[in-house]
Design an enzyme around this catalytic site. Sequence first.
Site, mmCIF file in Angstrom:
data_model
loop_
_atom_site.group_PDB
_atom_site.id
_atom_site.type_symbol
_atom_site.label_atom_id
_atom_site.label_comp_id
_atom_site.label_asym_id
_atom_site.label_seq_id
_atom_site.Cartn_x
_atom_site.Cartn_y
_atom_site.Cartn_z
ATOM 1 N N HIS A 1 109.930 -0.244 27.819
ATOM 2 C CA HIS A 1 110.868 -1.089 28.557
ATOM 3 C C HIS A 1 110.868 -2.474 27.912
ATOM 4 O O HIS A 1 110.051 -3.324 28.244
ATOM 5 C CB HIS A 1 110.454 -1.174 30.024
ATOM 6 C CG HIS A 1 111.573 -1.529 30.947
ATOM 7 N ND1 HIS A 1 111.610 -1.076 32.244
ATOM 8 C CD2 HIS A 1 112.689 -2.270 30.782
ATOM 9 C CE1 HIS A 1 112.704 -1.538 32.838
ATOM 10 N NE2 HIS A 1 113.366 -2.279 31.962
ATOM 11 N N LEU A 2 111.794 -2.695 26.988
ATOM 12 C CA LEU A 2 111.800 -3.961 26.253
ATOM 13 C C LEU A 2 112.044 -5.142 27.186
ATOM 14 O O LEU A 2 112.559 -4.988 28.292
ATOM 15 C CB LEU A 2 112.823 -3.940 25.112
ATOM 16 C CG LEU A 2 114.318 -3.940 25.405
ATOM 17 C CD1 LEU A 2 114.836 -5.315 25.743
ATOM 18 C CD2 LEU A 2 115.045 -3.409 24.194
ATOM 19 N N HIS A 3 111.653 -6.317 26.751
ATOM 20 C CA HIS A 3 111.824 -7.537 27.523
ATOM 21 C C HIS A 3 111.742 -8.737 26.586
ATOM 22 O O HIS A 3 111.116 -8.661 25.530
ATOM 23 C CB HIS A 3 110.776 -7.643 28.639
ATOM 24 C CG HIS A 3 109.381 -7.338 28.191
ATOM 25 N ND1 HIS A 3 108.934 -6.048 27.966
ATOM 26 C CD2 HIS A 3 108.339 -8.145 27.897
ATOM 27 C CE1 HIS A 3 107.665 -6.085 27.561
ATOM 28 N NE2 HIS A 3 107.286 -7.343 27.509
ATOM 29 N N ILE A 4 112.390 -9.817 26.983
ATOM 30 C CA ILE A 4 112.391 -11.054 26.198
ATOM 31 C C ILE A 4 111.382 -12.014 26.831
ATOM 32 O O ILE A 4 111.458 -12.287 28.030
ATOM 33 C CB ILE A 4 113.783 -11.713 26.193
ATOM 34 C CG1 ILE A 4 114.851 -10.763 25.652
ATOM 35 C CG2 ILE A 4 113.757 -13.018 25.389
ATOM 36 C CD1 ILE A 4 116.278 -11.267 25.848
#
Length: 163
Positions: free
Chosen positions: A122-125
């Site tokens: 679950h990508l995130h910045i």
Amino acid sequence: MLGTMEHLWAPWRNLYVKDSQKHEGNIFARIAQGTDDESHYVLARGKCSFAVLNLYPYNTGHLMIIPYRETGALEDLSDDEMVEMMNMLKRMKAAVTAAFQPQGFNVGINLGAAAGAGIEQHLHIHLVPRWRGDCNFMTTTAETRVHPNDLATVYNAIKKHIT
């Protein structure tokens, strides 16, 4: 002669350790579907993404922008998701700046475990506020970071500046 070992006591960190041990699976998906934003430190929600404080911050005000849809691949994000995440990033940067007056920021996405992604599915910045000298001797010699505020105080300080 051996030197005296120094100890830095941070018992409040145990709450995070115990909490993380209770959950299996994707914590971002649970927060995305949840409704108790304050207890999860959700700062803002959009149609495609949300902003949340990092429970294990590098610095005061370290937060993340996360799409609701679970994906670890940047190329899987729709244009709408990407645009909203960038707009959310701008809003959060403005709020953190108003709350804490950092002298700079690091913005980054870790894609894959080899790149440092803790939740790679679950990508995130990351938005990490920075101040001159914020990496003091504790980080270098003791692999320890010292935070002057607890998460609830940071959450409330940022939240009041979100427009």
